[in-house]
Structures are given as structure tokens and as C-alpha cells.
Design a protein around this motif. Structure first.
Motif, short mmCIF file in Angstrom:
data_model
loop_
_atom_site.label_atom_id
_atom_site.label_comp_id
_atom_site.label_asym_id
_atom_site.label_seq_id
_atom_site.Cartn_x
_atom_site.Cartn_y
_atom_site.Cartn_z
N ASP A 83 -24.22 19.29 9.74
CA ASP A 83 -23.41 20.45 10.13
C ASP A 83 -23.50 21.50 9.02
OD1 ASP A 83 -21.54 22.26 10.95
OD2 ASP A 83 -20.07 20.74 11.54
N TYR A 84 -24.52 22.30 9.16
CA TYR A 84 -24.88 23.26 8.11
C TYR A 84 -23.73 24.22 7.83
CZ TYR A 84 -27.67 26.81 5.77
OH TYR A 84 -28.16 27.72 4.88
N ALA A 85 -23.11 24.73 8.87
CA ALA A 85 -22.04 25.72 8.68
C ALA A 85 -20.87 25.11 7.88
CB ALA A 85 -21.55 26.22 10.03
N ARG A 86 -20.50 23.89 8.24
CA ARG A 86 -19.38 23.26 7.52
C ARG A 86 -19.77 22.92 6.09
NH1 ARG A 86 -16.88 18.38 9.60
NH2 ARG A 86 -15.34 18.77 8.00
N ILE A 91 -18.99 24.05 0.38
CA ILE A 91 -19.52 24.45 -0.93
C ILE A 91 -18.75 25.65 -1.46
CG2 ILE A 91 -21.54 25.46 -2.10
CD1 ILE A 91 -23.26 23.80 -0.11
N ARG A 92 -18.50 26.61 -0.54
CA ARG A 92 -17.77 27.80 -0.98
C ARG A 92 -16.36 27.44 -1.47
NH1 ARG A 92 -17.03 32.41 3.12
NH2 ARG A 92 -19.28 32.23 3.34
N ALA A 93 -15.69 26.57 -0.73
CA ALA A 93 -14.34 26.16 -1.11
C ALA A 93 -14.36 25.48 -2.47
CB ALA A 93 -13.77 25.22 -0.06
N VAL A 99 -14.18 23.43 -8.61
CA VAL A 99 -14.15 21.97 -8.72
C VAL A 99 -15.53 21.52 -9.19
CG1 VAL A 99 -13.69 19.82 -7.51
CG2 VAL A 99 -12.64 21.95 -6.74
N ALA A 100 -15.55 20.74 -10.23
CA ALA A 100 -16.83 20.22 -10.70
C ALA A 100 -16.89 18.73 -10.38
CB ALA A 100 -16.98 20.47 -12.20
N ASP A 101 -17.17 18.47 -9.13
CA ASP A 101 -17.23 17.07 -8.70
C ASP A 101 -18.67 16.60 -8.80
OD1 ASP A 101 -17.33 14.68 -7.38
OD2 ASP A 101 -16.33 15.38 -5.55
N PRO A 102 -18.93 15.61 -9.63
CA PRO A 102 -20.33 15.17 -9.79
C PRO A 102 -20.92 14.60 -8.49
CG PRO A 102 -18.82 13.72 -11.00
CD PRO A 102 -18.00 14.85 -10.48
#
Ligand SMILES: Nc1ncnc2c1ncn2[C@@H]1O[C@H](COP(=O)(O)OP(=O)(O)OP(=O)(O)O)[C@@H](O)[C@H]1O
Ligand SMILES: [Mg+2]
Length: 291
Positions: A83-86, A91-93, A99-102
Motif C-alpha cells: 500500500d504505497y500511499a499509506r 513515512i511523512r508522519a 522519530v528515529a526508529d531503527p
């Protein structure tokens, strides 16, 4: 999961669901269900190939999962897509909240963002589903080869997620109008049954099951006329669906007889090609000359 325990039982259950199967079809379906074999139904246009899958799903309370084939269909439309749009919104959120989530990238390719398409859905549903692969002859060779692979082990590998396998395979019904020959390899994997036009008496019965209110005498006349139409060399000979449509049209108009005039006025319910219309009009007296 419920299933039939005899050919006669299956025939009756289908009839209760509004579908009349002859002995050959009922036997083939019975074996397919009990031995977990895919079944390929080939036949003329509008003779109940798609309908039997729908009715089977309904009467055994299985989910109907339909993969409609068409020219150019590819694996992502059949299996799964991301689901490319989601993913983009996610990613934007993440970046807005800094947030730097590894593991962020891994999560982007996890179950939350996976769009299941019919084949993956069917593998997950297993024998709770009837998988209808409709009009497989419209897809191209490569897609057929891919289907063969899926049908042989009911296992789907998604690199980012892993392998998903059906505990018990769904009932698979493939249909084809034989616009091209299917490959032997696919046919070997399946049971096969050809559905031809039903004999007149059987066709009358089918119409009466689907349209219980209509007159039997009128139905007989229409079926006789349709059988004559099928003997002409039409580009698109009428299927059972057209017979039902014609009877429905006539009874809607309040006609209780199929005279030449009435037939001429309602031909659009059965003949859907210009050249065919000309040929049929020339022979209308003979076509409507009684049951
Ligand atoms: N044996 C049958 N019992 C009950 N209904 C039938 C039977 N055969 C055909 N029909 C009726 O005919 C209609 C058309 O059938 P269906 O759509 O399954 O045809 P098909 O063989 O899939 O045609 P196509 O090749 O155009 O896809 C159905 O909606 C159903 O009402
Ligand atoms: Mg169909």
C-alpha cells in the motif's frame, strides 16, 4: 467445514441453492471437493460456469474469492501489493515527529501495509473459501504459468514477510470460454468438465428455477426458439442467461405467447450482434414456429 457426502447430496444442495447440475458436473464437483483438486470448467458462453462457483460458496457457507482474469493481468493484481500511499503517509508522519526508529523501514514492509489480492486471500482462508479463477483463457501465458505454481502447493512467499501456506487448500474453480487453448500442464493439475448447452427440458427447468413466476408454456416456446437460434450459424449464440432474459422480458411485457411479431420486438434480449440480427430476422417464422 461442511461438504457433500454423495453426488446425489451435492446435486440436491445445489438445487436448493437454485442451480441445476447434471450428473457429470455434479460428479466432477464432488470429486474436486472431496479430493481437494482444482476443477476447470470450460464451456459455451452463459451456461452456468461462474454461477456454479457462486452457488457452491453460498450453500456451503464458504467465502467466495474471485480472481477475474483479463489480458495483461499480472502477479501483483493476483497476489498482493504494497500500500504505497499509506507507506508514504507513514513515512511523512514519522519524519514530522522526528522519530528515529531503527526498524521503521522493516515495518513499512510488514503486514500493516500489505494489500491482499485474491490468491493470497485464498491461501489464508484455506478451505473456508471457494476460489473462483474466472475466464482464465483471457490471461496470458506467463500468468498461467504463475497460476500453475500457486495451484501446485498453495504456498506464497513474500520476501519481506515470509512464506504463507494454506493448512488445507480452498476449493478452486477455474473457468474458461476456450478463446484459446490452455496449457497441458495447467489442465493436468485440474479435473476437467465441459459444460454444453442443456437439453431443452433441462433448460426449461433452469428458467423456472431462476424465474419461478413465469409461465411454463411460454418458457417451453422460448427454449424451443433458442434451440433453433443455436442451430443457426450465429457469431454469438445465446446462452442460458439469454434464455432467462428473454423469458423475463416477455413476461414483463405481459406476452403469453412467442409470436413472430413479439419475437421481433424483443430480439434484443437474445441476439446481441448486428449481423446475427439480420440472419435471425430472415428466419424468424421458422424460429418461432412452435415448441
Ligand atoms: N444449470 C444452471 N442452473 C441454474 N442457473 C443457471 C444454470 N446455467 C445457467 N444458469 C443461469 O445462467 C446465468 C449465466 O450463467 P453464468 O454467468 O454462470 O455463465 P458463464 O458460463 O459463466 O458465462 P460466461 O462464459 O459468459 O462467463 C446465471 O446467472 C444463471 O442464472
Ligand atoms: Mg462466467
Amino acid at each position: 467445514m461442511d461438504g457433500p457426502d454423495s453426488v446425489a447430496g451435492l446435486t440436491q444442495t445445489l438445487r436448493d441453492g437454485g442451480y441445476l447440475a447434471d450428473r457429470g458436473l455434479a460428479t466432477a464437483l464432488f470429486v474436486a471437493i472431496r479430493l481437494h483438486r482444482p476443477i476447470l470448467l470450460e464451456g459455451e458462453v452463459g451456461v452456468g460456469k461462474t454461477e456454479v462457483a457462486k452457488v457452491l460458496a453460498a450453500v456451503y457457507r464458504r467465502r467466495l474469492i474471485r480472481l477475474q482474469c483479463y489480458e495483461g493481468i499480472d502477479t501483483s493484481q493476483a497476489l498482493y501489493e504494497w500500500d504505497y500511499a499509506r507507506q508514504m503517509l507513514h513515512i511523512r508522519a514519522l519524519s514530522e515527529r522526528q522519530v528515529a526508529d531503527p526498524d521503521a523501514v522493516d515495518k513499512l514492509f510488514g503486514p500493516r501495509f500489505l494489500l491482499e489480492r485474491p490468491l493470497l486471500e485464498a491461501v489464508r482462508a484455506g478451505d473456508d473459501a471457494v476460489l473462483l479463477i474466472d475466464e482464465v483463457d483471457r490471461a496470458d501465458d506467463e500468468f498461467e504459468a504463475f497460476l500453475l505454481e500457486v495451484l501446485s502447493d498453495f504456498q506464497i512467499s513474500i520476501p519481506e514477510i515470509g512464506t504463507i501456506k494454506a493448512d488445507s487448500p480452498p476449493l478452486v474453480i477455474l473457468t474458461s470460454n476456450r478463446t484459446r487453448e490452455l496449457h497441458d500442464a495447467l489442465k493436468r493439475r485440474c479435473l476437467y468438465h465441459w459444460i454444453g448447452y442443456p437439453p431443452a427440458e433441462r433448460e426449461v427447468e433452469i428458467v423456472l428455477v431462476r424465474e419461478p413466476g413465469v409461465s411454463t408454456a411460454l418458457t417451453r416456446k422460448v427454449v424451443a426458439a433458442v434451440h433453433r437460434l443455436r442451430e443457426l450459424d450465429l457469431a454469438k449464440p445465446p446462452g442460458v442467461a439469454e434464455t432467462i432474459d428473454w423469458v423475463r422480458t416477455l413476461s414483463f411485457l405481459g406476452s403469453d405467447d412467442l409470436t413472430e411479431q413479439v419475437a421481433e420486438d424483443t430480439l434484443g434480449a437474445v441476439v446481441k450482434e448486428r449481423d446475427d440480427l439480420d440472419l435471425v430476422r430472415e428466419n424468424l417464422a421458422e424460429i418461432t414456429s412452435g415448441a
